[in-house]
Design an enzyme around this catalytic site. Structure first.
Site, PDB file in Angstrom:
ATOM      1  N   GLY A  13     -13.197 -19.292  21.076  1.00  0.00           N
ATOM      2  CA  GLY A  13     -14.636 -18.794  21.152  1.00  0.00           C
ATOM      3  C   GLY A  13     -14.285 -17.445  22.486  1.00  0.00           C
ATOM      4  O   GLY A  13     -13.810 -16.938  22.344  1.00  0.00           O
ATOM      5  N   GLU A  14     -14.639 -17.470  23.546  1.00  0.00           N
ATOM      6  CA  GLU A  14     -15.255 -17.053  24.516  1.00  0.00           C
ATOM      7  C   GLU A  14     -15.209 -17.770  25.811  1.00  0.00           C
ATOM      8  O   GLU A  14     -16.175 -18.530  25.592  1.00  0.00           O
ATOM      9  CB  GLU A  14     -16.204 -15.757  24.696  1.00  0.00           C
ATOM     10  CG  GLU A  14     -16.357 -14.885  26.122  1.00  0.00           C
ATOM     11  CD  GLU A  14     -15.033 -14.278  25.830  1.00  0.00           C
ATOM     12  OE1 GLU A  14     -14.694 -14.651  26.798  1.00  0.00           O
ATOM     13  OE2 GLU A  14     -14.773 -13.624  25.422  1.00  0.00           O
ATOM     14  N   SER A  15     -13.972 -18.033  26.610  1.00  0.00           N
ATOM     15  CA  SER A  15     -13.890 -19.411  27.019  1.00  0.00           C
ATOM     16  C   SER A  15     -14.996 -18.093  28.362  1.00  0.00           C
ATOM     17  O   SER A  15     -15.525 -19.992  29.112  1.00  0.00           O
ATOM     18  CB  SER A  15     -12.689 -19.554  27.964  1.00  0.00           C
ATOM     19  OG  SER A  15     -12.021 -18.176  29.125  1.00  0.00           O
ATOM     20  N   CYS A  57      -7.644 -22.384  21.705  1.00  0.00           N
ATOM     21  CA  CYS A  57      -7.671 -21.333  22.329  1.00  0.00           C
ATOM     22  C   CYS A  57      -8.694 -21.663  23.379  1.00  0.00           C
ATOM     23  O   CYS A  57      -8.407 -21.764  24.671  1.00  0.00           O
ATOM     24  CB  CYS A  57      -8.325 -20.466  21.222  1.00  0.00           C
ATOM     25  SG  CYS A  57      -7.750 -18.664  21.274  1.00  0.00           S
ATOM     26  N   ARG A  87      -5.262 -15.905  30.084  1.00  0.00           N
ATOM     27  CA  ARG A  87      -5.477 -15.451  29.237  1.00  0.00           C
ATOM     28  C   ARG A  87      -5.497 -14.170  28.932  1.00  0.00           C
ATOM     29  O   ARG A  87      -4.472 -13.600  29.264  1.00  0.00           O
ATOM     30  CB  ARG A  87      -6.945 -15.358  29.823  1.00  0.00           C
ATOM     31  CG  ARG A  87      -8.011 -15.985  30.359  1.00  0.00           C
ATOM     32  CD  ARG A  87      -9.516 -15.767  30.472  1.00  0.00           C
ATOM     33  NE  ARG A  87     -10.679 -15.357  29.523  1.00  0.00           N
ATOM     34  CZ  ARG A  87     -11.737 -14.957  30.156  1.00  0.00           C
ATOM     35  NH1 ARG A  87     -11.895 -14.647  31.367  1.00  0.00           N
ATOM     36  NH2 ARG A  87     -11.916 -14.388  28.807  1.00  0.00           N
ATOM     37  N   ILE A 118      -5.163 -14.859  18.101  1.00  0.00           N
ATOM     38  CA  ILE A 118      -6.554 -14.548  17.946  1.00  0.00           C
ATOM     39  C   ILE A 118      -7.064 -14.338  19.843  1.00  0.00           C
ATOM     40  O   ILE A 118      -7.333 -15.047  20.623  1.00  0.00           O
ATOM     41  CB  ILE A 118      -7.973 -14.752  17.853  1.00  0.00           C
ATOM     42  CG1 ILE A 118      -7.805 -14.897  16.352  1.00  0.00           C
ATOM     43  CG2 ILE A 118      -8.891 -13.430  17.673  1.00  0.00           C
ATOM     44  CD1 ILE A 118      -9.088 -15.432  14.947  1.00  0.00           C
ATOM     45  N   ARG A 119      -6.674 -12.888  20.030  1.00  0.00           N
ATOM     46  CA  ARG A 119      -6.956 -12.811  22.043  1.00  0.00           C
ATOM     47  C   ARG A 119      -6.447 -14.253  22.202  1.00  0.00           C
ATOM     48  O   ARG A 119      -6.668 -14.737  23.555  1.00  0.00           O
ATOM     49  CB  ARG A 119      -7.858 -12.801  22.356  1.00  0.00           C
ATOM     50  CG  ARG A 119      -8.005 -11.669  21.858  1.00  0.00           C
ATOM     51  CD  ARG A 119      -9.480 -10.717  22.303  1.00  0.00           C
ATOM     52  NE  ARG A 119     -11.150 -11.245  21.711  1.00  0.00           N
ATOM     53  CZ  ARG A 119     -11.541 -12.246  22.222  1.00  0.00           C
ATOM     54  NH1 ARG A 119     -11.517 -12.132  23.852  1.00  0.00           N
ATOM     55  NH2 ARG A 119     -12.662 -13.058  22.046  1.00  0.00           N
ATOM     56  N   HIS A 138      -5.436 -20.863  16.491  1.00  0.00           N
ATOM     57  CA  HIS A 138      -6.185 -21.130  15.221  1.00  0.00           C
ATOM     58  C   HIS A 138      -6.056 -21.933  14.506  1.00  0.00           C
ATOM     59  O   HIS A 138      -6.129 -21.616  13.929  1.00  0.00           O
ATOM     60  CB  HIS A 138      -7.303 -19.874  15.589  1.00  0.00           C
ATOM     61  CG  HIS A 138      -8.192 -19.358  16.283  1.00  0.00           C
ATOM     62  ND1 HIS A 138      -9.574 -19.928  16.762  1.00  0.00           N
ATOM     63  CD2 HIS A 138      -8.027 -19.044  17.102  1.00  0.00           C
ATOM     64  CE1 HIS A 138      -9.830 -19.442  17.799  1.00  0.00           C
ATOM     65  NE2 HIS A 138      -9.139 -18.659  18.396  1.00  0.00           N
ATOM     66  N   GLU A 195      -8.125 -24.083  12.991  1.00  0.00           N
ATOM     67  CA  GLU A 195      -9.411 -24.520  11.698  1.00  0.00           C
ATOM     68  C   GLU A 195      -9.165 -22.957  11.213  1.00  0.00           C
ATOM     69  O   GLU A 195     -10.069 -23.204   9.502  1.00  0.00           O
ATOM     70  CB  GLU A 195     -10.347 -24.279  12.740  1.00  0.00           C
ATOM     71  CG  GLU A 195     -11.097 -22.645  13.757  1.00  0.00           C
ATOM     72  CD  GLU A 195     -10.652 -22.567  14.990  1.00  0.00           C
ATOM     73  OE1 GLU A 195      -9.475 -23.426  14.939  1.00  0.00           O
ATOM     74  OE2 GLU A 195     -10.711 -22.164  15.368  1.00  0.00           O
TER      75      GLU A 195
HETATM   76  N1  GLN Z   1      -9.295 -14.716  25.249  1.00  0.00           N
HETATM   77  C1  GLN Z   1     -10.653 -15.743  24.905  1.00  0.00           C
HETATM   78  C2  GLN Z   1     -11.338 -15.933  25.629  1.00  0.00           C
HETATM   79  O1  GLN Z   1     -10.588 -15.496  27.233  1.00  0.00           O
HETATM   80  C3  GLN Z   1     -10.409 -16.754  23.954  1.00  0.00           C
HETATM   81  C4  GLN Z   1     -10.305 -16.184  22.760  1.00  0.00           C
HETATM   82  C5  GLN Z   1     -10.383 -17.315  21.358  1.00  0.00           C
HETATM   83  O2  GLN Z   1     -10.554 -18.461  21.188  1.00  0.00           O
HETATM   84  N2  GLN Z   1     -10.572 -16.519  20.045  1.00  0.00           N
HETATM   85  O3  GLN Z   1     -11.905 -16.786  25.795  1.00  0.00           O
END
Ligand code: GLN
Length: 194
Positions: free
Chosen positions: A53-55, A85, A110, A139-140, A175, A177
């Site tokens: 998600g978004e850390s 992630c 990150r 993903i990122r 990921h 999942e």
């Molecule tokens: N780039 C996101 C972060 O720093 C992580 C991306 C993800 O969980 N898919 O939180």
């Protein structure tokens, strides 16, 4: 009867729940999967997943709800915790996220492969889960930096560490999942001491 928790503050929670259920079924484990986000729900779980998600957001919410301490208690009791992630970032030291839990002796970088448009899928080797290459979705994605000698490196891509383990703790940069392959979830569930 095993209960696996998925931290449900933010991120791709439902995919983690369905994959964990499917992996339990494949392993013939008698268990259930719970979305957890209030303290009392952490008491009786046998495994925890911190999803992607978004850390920054996950970290802030962890702090706000006082859940960091609950996760640390689980880890100290040798309960398996997997961070994928953004979840990986939460497991590492707090060098770039003030609310990271510092449970694993490593740092996270990150967005190590670039921003959203640099997201990609690639087959990687994860010998620990089998010889067949594993199709990983990045993903990122973060990568693991400065792993100490306590950390076992389970997979690398382009000379960067993308999966690692420290005893009961599993850090995954991609990921698991989001692919059909259940091997990462099965490997994680097999860390539960029975
Ligand atoms: N780039 C996101 C972060 O720093 C992580 C991306 C993800 O969980 N898919 O939180």
């Amino acid at each position: 009867m095993i209960t696996a928790g998925v931290l449900s503050l933010q991120g791709d929670v439902s995919e983690q729940v369905s994959h964990t259920k499917a992996a339990m079924h494949d392993l013939n484990l008698d268990g259930c999967v719970l979305e957890v986000k209030v303290k009392k729900e952490f008491k009786d779980i046998n495994a925890l997943i911190i999803p992607g998600g978004e850390s920054t957001t996950i970290g802030k919410l962890l702090k706000e709800y006082g859940l960091g301490e609950e996760i640390k208690k689980l880890a100290r009791k040798n309960i398996p915790v997997m961070g994928t992630c953004a979840g990986l970032i939460m497991l590492g030291k707090d060098t770039n996220n003030a609310n990271a839990l510092g449970l694993m002796d490593m740092e996270a970088e990150r967005n190590a492969f670039g921003r959203q448009k640099e997201s990609f899928e690639v087959d990687i080797n994860i010998p620990r889960i089998g010889e067949t290459p594993y199709h990983a979705v990045f993903i990122r994605a973060p990568v693991i930096k400065k792993p100490s000698e306590k950390i076992e490196i389970l997979a690398e891509y382009k000379n960067k560490v993308v999966m690692a383990q420290e005893n009961n703790l599993l850090a995954v940069a991609f990921h698991p999942e989001l692919t059909e392959d259940l091997r990462v979830h099965k490997y994680f569930l097999e860390l539960i001491k029975r």
